[in-house]
Write a protein that holds these residues in place. Structure first.
Motif, PDB file in Angstrom:
ATOM      1  N   VAL A   1      40.661  31.528 -98.519  1.00  0.00           N
ATOM      2  CA  VAL A   1      39.137  31.152 -98.616  1.00  0.00           C
ATOM      3  C   VAL A   1      38.481  32.235 -98.446  1.00  0.00           C
ATOM      4  CG1 VAL A   1      37.400  29.656 -97.951  1.00  0.00           C
ATOM      5  CG2 VAL A   1      39.495  28.493 -97.983  1.00  0.00           C
ATOM      6  N   ALA A   2      38.690  33.179 -97.667  1.00  0.00           N
ATOM      7  CA  ALA A   2      37.763  34.243 -97.432  1.00  0.00           C
ATOM      8  C   ALA A   2      37.791  35.323 -98.594  1.00  0.00           C
ATOM      9  CB  ALA A   2      38.368  35.020 -96.005  1.00  0.00           C
ATOM     10  N   ARG A   3      38.761  35.156 -99.487  1.00  0.00           N
ATOM     11  CA  ARG A   3      38.804  36.259-100.456  1.00  0.00           C
ATOM     12  C   ARG A   3      37.859  35.899-101.599  1.00  0.00           C
ATOM     13  NH1 ARG A   3      44.058  38.365-100.187  1.00  0.00           N
ATOM     14  NH2 ARG A   3      45.775  36.763 -99.763  1.00  0.00           N
ATOM     15  N   HIS A   4      37.174  34.838-101.494  1.00  0.00           N
ATOM     16  CA  HIS A   4      35.890  34.419-102.536  1.00  0.00           C
ATOM     17  C   HIS A   4      34.805  35.033-101.904  1.00  0.00           C
ATOM     18  CE1 HIS A   4      38.153  31.253-105.015  1.00  0.00           C
ATOM     19  NE2 HIS A   4      39.052  31.316-103.778  1.00  0.00           N
ATOM     20  N   PRO A   5      34.317  36.121-102.963  1.00  0.00           N
ATOM     21  CA  PRO A   5      33.103  36.844-102.455  1.00  0.00           C
ATOM     22  C   PRO A   5      32.029  36.013-102.179  1.00  0.00           C
ATOM     23  CG  PRO A   5      34.082  37.740-104.537  1.00  0.00           C
ATOM     24  CD  PRO A   5      34.646  36.380-104.137  1.00  0.00           C
ATOM     25  N   SER A   6      31.889  34.960-102.730  1.00  0.00           N
ATOM     26  CA  SER A   6      30.497  33.947-102.808  1.00  0.00           C
ATOM     27  C   SER A   6      30.325  33.222-101.235  1.00  0.00           C
ATOM     28  CB  SER A   6      30.498  33.082-103.777  1.00  0.00           C
ATOM     29  OG  SER A   6      31.506  31.968-103.416  1.00  0.00           O
ATOM     30  N   VAL A   7      31.815  33.104-100.674  1.00  0.00           N
ATOM     31  CA  VAL A   7      31.806  32.366 -99.388  1.00  0.00           C
ATOM     32  C   VAL A   7      31.163  33.234 -98.255  1.00  0.00           C
ATOM     33  CG1 VAL A   7      33.405  31.605 -97.713  1.00  0.00           C
ATOM     34  CG2 VAL A   7      33.741  31.017 -99.728  1.00  0.00           C
ATOM     35  N   LYS A   8      30.373  32.651 -97.456  1.00  0.00           N
ATOM     36  CA  LYS A   8      29.580  33.343 -96.545  1.00  0.00           C
ATOM     37  C   LYS A   8      30.147  33.075 -95.139  1.00  0.00           C
ATOM     38  CE  LYS A   8      25.336  33.958 -99.129  1.00  0.00           C
ATOM     39  NZ  LYS A   8      24.001  33.203 -99.321  1.00  0.00           N
ATOM     40  N   GLY A   9      30.626  31.878 -95.019  1.00  0.00           N
ATOM     41  CA  GLY A   9      31.132  31.118 -93.733  1.00  0.00           C
ATOM     42  C   GLY A   9      31.970  30.307 -93.786  1.00  0.00           C
TER      43      GLY A   9
ATOM     44  N   TYR B   1      28.522  21.543 -95.918  1.00  0.00           N
ATOM     45  CA  TYR B   1      29.393  22.458 -96.708  1.00  0.00           C
ATOM     46  C   TYR B   1      29.601  22.168 -98.230  1.00  0.00           C
ATOM     47  CZ  TYR B   1      31.258  22.914 -92.057  1.00  0.00           C
ATOM     48  OH  TYR B   1      31.388  22.945 -90.523  1.00  0.00           O
ATOM     49  N   ASP B   2      29.852  23.269 -98.787  1.00  0.00           N
ATOM     50  CA  ASP B   2      30.207  23.108-100.299  1.00  0.00           C
ATOM     51  C   ASP B   2      31.532  22.629-100.488  1.00  0.00           C
ATOM     52  OD1 ASP B   2      27.740  24.337-101.038  1.00  0.00           O
ATOM     53  OD2 ASP B   2      28.562  26.139 -99.924  1.00  0.00           O
ATOM     54  N   VAL B   3      32.700  23.096 -99.872  1.00  0.00           N
ATOM     55  CA  VAL B   3      34.046  22.768 -99.816  1.00  0.00           C
ATOM     56  C   VAL B   3      34.501  22.373 -98.323  1.00  0.00           C
ATOM     57  CG1 VAL B   3      36.204  23.605-100.870  1.00  0.00           C
ATOM     58  CG2 VAL B   3      34.339  24.173-101.728  1.00  0.00           C
ATOM     59  N   ILE B   4      35.302  21.284 -98.497  1.00  0.00           N
ATOM     60  CA  ILE B   4      35.854  20.899 -97.457  1.00  0.00           C
ATOM     61  C   ILE B   4      37.569  21.076 -97.810  1.00  0.00           C
ATOM     62  CG2 ILE B   4      36.495  19.025 -95.702  1.00  0.00           C
ATOM     63  CD1 ILE B   4      33.362  18.534 -95.667  1.00  0.00           C
TER      64      ILE B   4
ATOM     65  N   PRO C   1      30.896  26.022-108.546  1.00  0.00           N
ATOM     66  CA  PRO C   1      30.366  27.230-109.093  1.00  0.00           C
ATOM     67  C   PRO C   1      29.639  28.483-108.025  1.00  0.00           C
ATOM     68  CG  PRO C   1      28.864  25.476-109.301  1.00  0.00           C
ATOM     69  CD  PRO C   1      30.170  24.930-108.879  1.00  0.00           C
ATOM     70  N   ASN C   2      29.505  27.837-106.927  1.00  0.00           N
ATOM     71  CA  ASN C   2      28.952  29.053-105.880  1.00  0.00           C
ATOM     72  C   ASN C   2      29.352  28.659-104.375  1.00  0.00           C
ATOM     73  OD1 ASN C   2      27.522  31.301-104.861  1.00  0.00           O
ATOM     74  ND2 ASN C   2      25.909  30.028-104.772  1.00  0.00           N
ATOM     75  N   PRO C   3      30.488  28.419-104.078  1.00  0.00           N
ATOM     76  CA  PRO C   3      30.893  28.079-102.675  1.00  0.00           C
ATOM     77  C   PRO C   3      30.351  28.855-101.676  1.00  0.00           C
ATOM     78  CG  PRO C   3      32.964  28.699-103.732  1.00  0.00           C
ATOM     79  CD  PRO C   3      31.785  29.164-105.070  1.00  0.00           C
ATOM     80  N   GLU C   4      29.566  28.512-100.740  1.00  0.00           N
ATOM     81  CA  GLU C   4      29.237  29.580 -99.728  1.00  0.00           C
ATOM     82  C   GLU C   4      29.602  29.023 -98.351  1.00  0.00           C
ATOM     83  OE1 GLU C   4      25.023  30.982-101.723  1.00  0.00           O
ATOM     84  OE2 GLU C   4      24.860  29.784-100.007  1.00  0.00           O
ATOM     85  N   ARG C   5      29.377  27.827 -98.061  1.00  0.00           N
ATOM     86  CA  ARG C   5      29.981  27.228 -96.642  1.00  0.00           C
ATOM     87  C   ARG C   5      31.346  26.494 -96.908  1.00  0.00           C
ATOM     88  NH1 ARG C   5      28.241  29.576 -92.739  1.00  0.00           N
ATOM     89  NH2 ARG C   5      28.905  27.864 -91.479  1.00  0.00           N
ATOM     90  N   VAL C   6      32.137  26.646 -96.380  1.00  0.00           N
ATOM     91  CA  VAL C   6      33.627  26.080 -96.234  1.00  0.00           C
ATOM     92  C   VAL C   6      34.247  25.706 -94.867  1.00  0.00           C
ATOM     93  CG1 VAL C   6      35.786  26.242 -97.070  1.00  0.00           C
ATOM     94  CG2 VAL C   6      34.082  27.376 -98.629  1.00  0.00           C
ATOM     95  N   LEU C   7      34.579  24.480 -94.843  1.00  0.00           N
ATOM     96  CA  LEU C   7      35.400  23.943 -93.722  1.00  0.00           C
ATOM     97  C   LEU C   7      36.750  23.467 -93.881  1.00  0.00           C
ATOM     98  CD1 LEU C   7      35.632  22.287 -90.919  1.00  0.00           C
ATOM     99  CD2 LEU C   7      34.744  20.330 -92.175  1.00  0.00           C
TER     100      LEU C   7
ATOM    101  N   HIS D   1      39.756  36.757 -89.567  1.00  0.00           N
ATOM    102  CA  HIS D   1      38.464  37.255 -90.882  1.00  0.00           C
ATOM    103  C   HIS D   1      37.265  37.079 -90.240  1.00  0.00           C
ATOM    104  CE1 HIS D   1      36.814  37.851 -94.709  1.00  0.00           C
ATOM    105  NE2 HIS D   1      37.626  38.279 -95.174  1.00  0.00           N
ATOM    106  N   PRO D   2      36.471  38.067 -90.355  1.00  0.00           N
ATOM    107  CA  PRO D   2      35.065  37.990 -90.081  1.00  0.00           C
ATOM    108  C   PRO D   2      34.361  36.792 -90.481  1.00  0.00           C
ATOM    109  CG  PRO D   2      35.403  40.045 -91.209  1.00  0.00           C
ATOM    110  CD  PRO D   2      36.658  39.290 -91.095  1.00  0.00           C
ATOM    111  N   LYS D   3      34.572  36.280 -91.855  1.00  0.00           N
ATOM    112  CA  LYS D   3      33.918  35.089 -92.189  1.00  0.00           C
ATOM    113  C   LYS D   3      34.310  33.744 -91.591  1.00  0.00           C
ATOM    114  CE  LYS D   3      33.641  36.572 -96.961  1.00  0.00           C
ATOM    115  NZ  LYS D   3      34.026  36.138 -98.459  1.00  0.00           N
ATOM    116  N   VAL D   4      35.327  33.950 -90.720  1.00  0.00           N
ATOM    117  CA  VAL D   4      35.849  32.453 -90.055  1.00  0.00           C
ATOM    118  C   VAL D   4      35.400  32.443 -88.701  1.00  0.00           C
ATOM    119  CG1 VAL D   4      38.059  31.661 -89.446  1.00  0.00           C
ATOM    120  CG2 VAL D   4      38.155  32.706 -91.474  1.00  0.00           C
ATOM    121  N   ASN D   5      34.883  31.164 -88.487  1.00  0.00           N
ATOM    122  CA  ASN D   5      34.704  30.716 -87.045  1.00  0.00           C
ATOM    123  C   ASN D   5      35.642  29.669 -86.885  1.00  0.00           C
ATOM    124  OD1 ASN D   5      33.213  29.641 -84.957  1.00  0.00           O
ATOM    125  ND2 ASN D   5      32.486  27.885 -86.281  1.00  0.00           N
ATOM    126  N   LEU D   6      36.465  29.990 -85.988  1.00  0.00           N
ATOM    127  CA  LEU D   6      37.661  29.186 -85.600  1.00  0.00           C
ATOM    128  C   LEU D   6      37.242  28.387 -84.298  1.00  0.00           C
ATOM    129  CD1 LEU D   6      40.626  28.453 -85.544  1.00  0.00           C
ATOM    130  CD2 LEU D   6      41.102  30.518 -84.055  1.00  0.00           C
TER     131      LEU D   6
END
Lengths: 294, 294
Positions: A95-103, A151-154, A76-82, A130-135
């Motif tokens: 993943v970066a397209r989702h507005p709720s995703v912060k990092g 993480y909310d989603v892996i 319902p609200n994914p913010e942190r994704v690995l 993408h600015p949200k991505v930490n590679l």
């Protein structure tokens, strides 16, 4: 390999796909695998690892939309994704397209894949920058083993379970994934074809189902993968991917819709049977029963 | 072709599938086409026409269940069914399972296909000899042109739109199909892959939609067909395939379920766009845009 040659991918010892190569863009032996960037006549530019087509410009959107949007709209609200693997950047892009995703932490083991995709596959590699991505260039297994409640989603966007991705298909890894997820967390891993990798799908399902309260495989068509049918394993701590009221993209997609999402979980009986441990005869790894002449 | 050789199917000039042949069971040039019955290592015995794999024991059930059960469960009471083509017998076999069906006319143009399948593909050819089946060796176009108000369901189980099946893809044929159907009648035709035959699917959709009040394509995965994704075009005089309360098989199926039926109509955006005439750029017959290196 030379321009004009055929790239021949051995799907099984008795079944191969041939693609005519318009241009060879890059080729090297990395510390982890044989890496090729080629331009195929029919599917456009492609990433090839150890002789297996991983990503083509022509159909990458199906795989990347389906591995990313199904879990991200289930949560319902994914913010942190690995993202583990995914060196071409296509999964991170979606993943970066989702507005709720912060990092988005993205851990890819092979820097050479990232470098080559940045040069030759900008359609997917845009996701890497993408600015949200930490590679992070590093070992996804070690990364996930060192995290808890993070993480909310892996998403496990690995190559096949041979070579560098082998450790991504065992129990310890999935236990670490569970621990690394926050409450309500969801993971998805690609687990290949229900026609050619029945034992793998069965084994992964059994392991994941013993760890996650909700374990559901889903299917998508990827023309350049063996058999055209690809399976993803979803494990969820709390949210069902078939719960009412999942969200819908506010941007244009090419394959994913909420209806396609729900349809992907409608397993035909021969696929559903893979989830029953007792139904597994020895040697069930063959795509189909090899019938003898009557 | 010799035992141990590879059967190489050219899907496009730049994309081929290779199957290792365990045994060659039969090979002849018929008046209509080049006919081979071979045993493939991975998918078992197979019917091959003009070099294209038509049916394998390993995955035939998907195609045959999906071409037959979707329209037959959409129709509330199918009694009279016509199968055009389908010389291997697999479609007739699935149609005959429906208790409401009283008679099946099956019109196959090439007797040699029927004879060879009876000898080497009994799993499907059993459908040819079912008591409900009236097998006619003849021209399906002429047969359907001479009928009106005769059938509840018509299934066009043809080979590809080159060679003997060419006439099965034009307007006159579909107008004749409409006339041959009773009120409430439904037809389905196989129309190949949304990745490789975009123009064909678009053209057939436009023609059928100008004749039938309800026209809906649906998708199924067939691993041995190009791209793995196969499209069927359904035209219906009255009943929607998504109407509530469609029936369910009372026998064991391997692929079809009412849920798989509904899922098959959930078209991804890139497939749905094929149904819009304005969206067709010239040369859209290529599977995907052939991308050039940036």
């Amino acid at each position: 390999m030379n321009h004009g040659d055929w790239l021949i991918e051995e799907q099984t010892p008795s079944y191969r796909t041939q693609w005519r190569v318009r241009r060879v863009l890059h080729e090297e032996q990395t510390p982890f695998q044989h890496l090729q960037l080629v331009e195929l006549e029919d599917f456009g530019r492609a990433l090839v690892l150890d002789g297996a087509v991983q990503t083509t410009v022509g159909d990458e959107y199906i795989y990347h939309e389906m591995i990313a949007h199904v879990p991200l709209f289930t949560h319902p609200n994914p913010e942190r994704v690995l993202v583990i693997g995914g060196g071409d950047g296509g999964t991170a892009r979606e993943v970066a397209r989702h507005p709720s995703v912060k990092g988005i932490d993205m851990v890819e083991i092979d820097r050479a894949v990232v470098d080559a995709c940045r040069r030759h596959l900008p359609e997917t590699a845009c996701g890497l920058d993408h600015p949200k991505v930490n590679l992070v260039i590093g070992d996804g297994l070690a990364w996930v083993a060192g995290r808890s409640d993070a993480y909310d989603v892996i998403l496990v966007d690995s190559s096949d379970p041979v070579g560098p991705a082998e450790g991504l298909f065992n129990r310890t890894f999935y236990e670490n994934v569970y621990r690394a997820l926050k409450p309500g967390g969801i993971f998805v891993a690609q687990v290949l074809s229900p026609f050619f990798h029945q034992k793998l799908i069965r084994d992964v399902y059994q392991v994941v189902a013993s760890i996650f309260p909700i374990t559901m495989p889903y299917l998508a068509v990827v023309p350049t993968y063996p058999s055209g049918l690809h399976c993803f394993m979803l494990g969820s701590k709390e949210h069902s991917p078939l719960r009412p009221g999942i969200g819908a993209p506010t941007w244009r997609t090419r394959w994913y819709t909420p209806e396609v999402h729900r349809a992907a979980f409608q397993l035909p009986p021969v696929v559903a049977e893979l989830l029953q441990p007792a139904a597994a005869p020895e040697g069930a790894q063959r795509p189909v029963q090899a019938a003898s002449t009557p």
